[in-house]
Design a protein around this motif. Structure first.
Motif, short mmCIF file in Angstrom:
data_model
loop_
_atom_site.label_atom_id
_atom_site.label_comp_id
_atom_site.label_asym_id
_atom_site.label_seq_id
_atom_site.Cartn_x
_atom_site.Cartn_y
_atom_site.Cartn_z
N ARG A 106 0.81 -1.23 0.00
CA ARG A 106 0.00 0.00 0.00
C ARG A 106 0.84 1.28 0.00
O ARG A 106 0.53 2.22 -0.74
N HIS B 182 -9.16 3.44 5.06
CA HIS B 182 -8.00 3.16 5.90
C HIS B 182 -8.36 3.35 7.37
O HIS B 182 -9.26 4.14 7.70
N TYR C 176 -8.84 8.59 4.33
CA TYR C 176 -8.14 8.66 5.61
C TYR C 176 -8.92 9.60 6.51
O TYR C 176 -9.59 10.52 6.04
N ASP D 104 -9.18 6.75 -1.84
CA ASP D 104 -8.61 6.28 -0.58
C ASP D 104 -9.05 7.27 0.48
O ASP D 104 -8.81 8.48 0.36
#
Length: 505
Positions: free
Chosen positions: A43, A236, A206, A204
């Motif tokens: 990753r 994540h 976060y 993605d």
């Protein structure tokens, strides 16, 4: 196999195929890790290699990041616009929230005792908010109350903002998004829902959160929602920490979108400059073409404080992209800048309707979408490129006191929808210079094409007004630009956005 060998094998496969399974990398000679451990090892290298990873059943799919601007198919666009016309929290999200309430309380979401405790938590939160006190989320029921009362509106609200980013060309086919002060994950849920609806784009996600109860709710809701929508969004593990003391190095880098949604107003221990310092410090993790979103409630205190904070952030080296336009290339004075957007009301959720089933039920229905927001950039890009040409015969709004009772020419951005009524129409305008607010007024007695000339102008678009009459409003210490039959109105700045059938206020 060493990590270097694994990355080298990853490069070989990516060079040979546009898309492949992680299990193919696992089959490489010498590679004996489980798929989960292997995914964790690669990753950190994916972004640098221009690759993305998403789960697919018991395996993972690795593919090349698409290049060029993010585009939405016609079908996807129609679906999202239909959603905005009649916004309703999707059933899969409502089910996840209801299931979480059940797990936390050990009772059904419609249990009378559970509903009463949630009502009490909501009333306490509303009281703390209006008394400008810190709202606490250290216990379970305040978070459950937040999910029932605040989260539905905030979710749809951020879908509007994310859609704006897409329409203005600020989104990428694959986005690295950081939600600072995520709470139970409303912003990630909005991203997941929108991308799932339009059927394109990946991300993605976060997040940073300090509350243990919010942290638990996030982990229960967000990954499950992403899985329901086909894992277009890689979630994540959220970072546990206080954003006031968090170091930028503790955050992921090359962030395309950094979000402060209903967060900065809650940092009551920090003054305006302290909040601006915080945002500017964390902006170090932005990609060179990254965007910061700041969004706050639309009430007078929070809205004007947000505009002042954004101005202070800009003073630290970032550029205000929108909605503000600085057509005279001068910094603004936002002390009295109260401007916000209003969208179509959402439909109440099942949980909201249950809460409203008792006495004073209206106190637990929250369906209005009103918010103040701003976008900031690192690359100097702005929504409006127009600047007043040298020698143009137009007056600055900061000079209106010199022209009271005269007809003048001005250029300004439209910063509201109709604030008046169906007879006398009132629109807030700004050119980046005024200390006192300025409004365009369409009198009830006006007839002809000028009566509806501003109806289809989008929030933030720039307009020329030739021959508007200046009046001073003593009651509000503000200036009015009265539209006359002979006033000429010319839109000259287009945001490039798409109207979604909602109002801007």
């Amino acid at each position: 196999m060493t990590e270097r060998d694994t990355v080298a094998a990853l490069k070989r496969l990516a060079g040979a195929k546009p898309e492949f399974r992680l299990s193919e990398l696992q089959e490489d000679p010498g590679e004996r890790q489980s798929l989960e451990r292997l995914a964790g090892e690669i990753r950190p290298h994916l972004d640098g290699l221009g690759l993305t990873l998403r789960s697919a059943g018991d395996d993972y799919v690795i593919s090349r990041l698409p290049e060029g601007p993010f585009t939405v198919s016609d079908i996807g666009r129609l679906r999202q616009l239909a959603f905005f016309r009649n916004p309703e929290i999707p059933d899969y999200i409502q089910q996840l929230v209801e299931a979480y309430v059940g797990r936390k309380t050990g009772k059904a979401p419609d249990d009378p005792a559970v509903l009463d405790r949630m009502r009490n938590a909501i009333l306490v939160q509303k009281s703390q908010y209006w008394k400008e006190r810190q709202v606490s989320y250290r216990k379970a029921y305040p978070v459950l109350g937040y999910l029932a009362y605040h989260a539905p509106v905030y979710l749809v609200q951020f879908e509007h903002i994310f859609w704006q980013l897409i329409n203005q060309g600020l989104a990428k086919p694959h986005m690295r998004i950081l939600d600072v002060g995520t709470g139970p994950g409303v912003v990630p849920l909005a991203v997941i829902d929108l991308l799932g609806r339009i059927g394109s784009g990946t991300a993605d996600i976060y997040a940073v959160e300090r509350s243990e109860e919010h942290f638990e709710a996030y982990n229960a809701l967000v990954p499950a929602a992403a899985k329901t929508q086909g894992n277009m969004v890689q979630v994540h593990k959220p970072i546990r920490g206080d954003i006031g003391t968090l170091a930028a190095r503790d955050l992921p880098d090359r962030i395309d979108l950094m979000v402060f949604s209903n967060v900065l107003n809650e940092l009551r221990h920090l003054d305006l400059e302290g909040r601006a310092d915080l945002v500017a410090r964390l902006a170090d993790r932005l990609a060179p073409d990254g965007t910061i979103v700041v969004v706050e409630p639309a009430d007078l205190a929070n809205s004007t404080a947000m505009r002042q904070t954004v101005r202070a952030i800009a003073n630290r080296g970032l550029t205000i992209h929108s909605p503000c336009s600085f057509i005279w290339e001068t910094p603004c004075n936002p002390v009295r800048c109260w401007t916000f957007e209003q969208k179509t009301n959402i439909n109440p959720t099942r949980l909201m309707e249950r809460l409203a089933g008792g006495a004073d039920g209206y106190r637990f229905i929250n369906i209005d979408i009103k918010y103040s927001s701003a976008l900031l950039r690192k690359d100097k890009k702005t929504q409006q490129a127009y600047r007043v040409p040298p020698g143009a015969k137009v007056a600055r709004l900061s000079h209106l006191h010199q022209h009271v009772d005269r007809k003048i020419n001005v250029v300004a951005a439209l910063m509201s929808g109709n604030l008046g009524d169906n007879r006398t129409k009132v629109y807030k305008v700004c050119d980046g210079t005024p200390a006192n607010p300025a409004y365009v007024v369409v009198p009830a007695t006006l007839r002809g094409p000028n009566r509806d000339a501003l109806r289809d102008i989008a929030y933030g678009d720039i307009v020329r007004f030739y021959g508007a009459l200046v009046r001073f409003n003593k009651d509000h210490n503000a200036y009015n630009l009265v539209i006359l039959p002979g006033t000429r109105i010319e839109p000259i700045g287009c945001s490039g956005g798409e109207r979604d059938g909602t109002e801007r206020v």
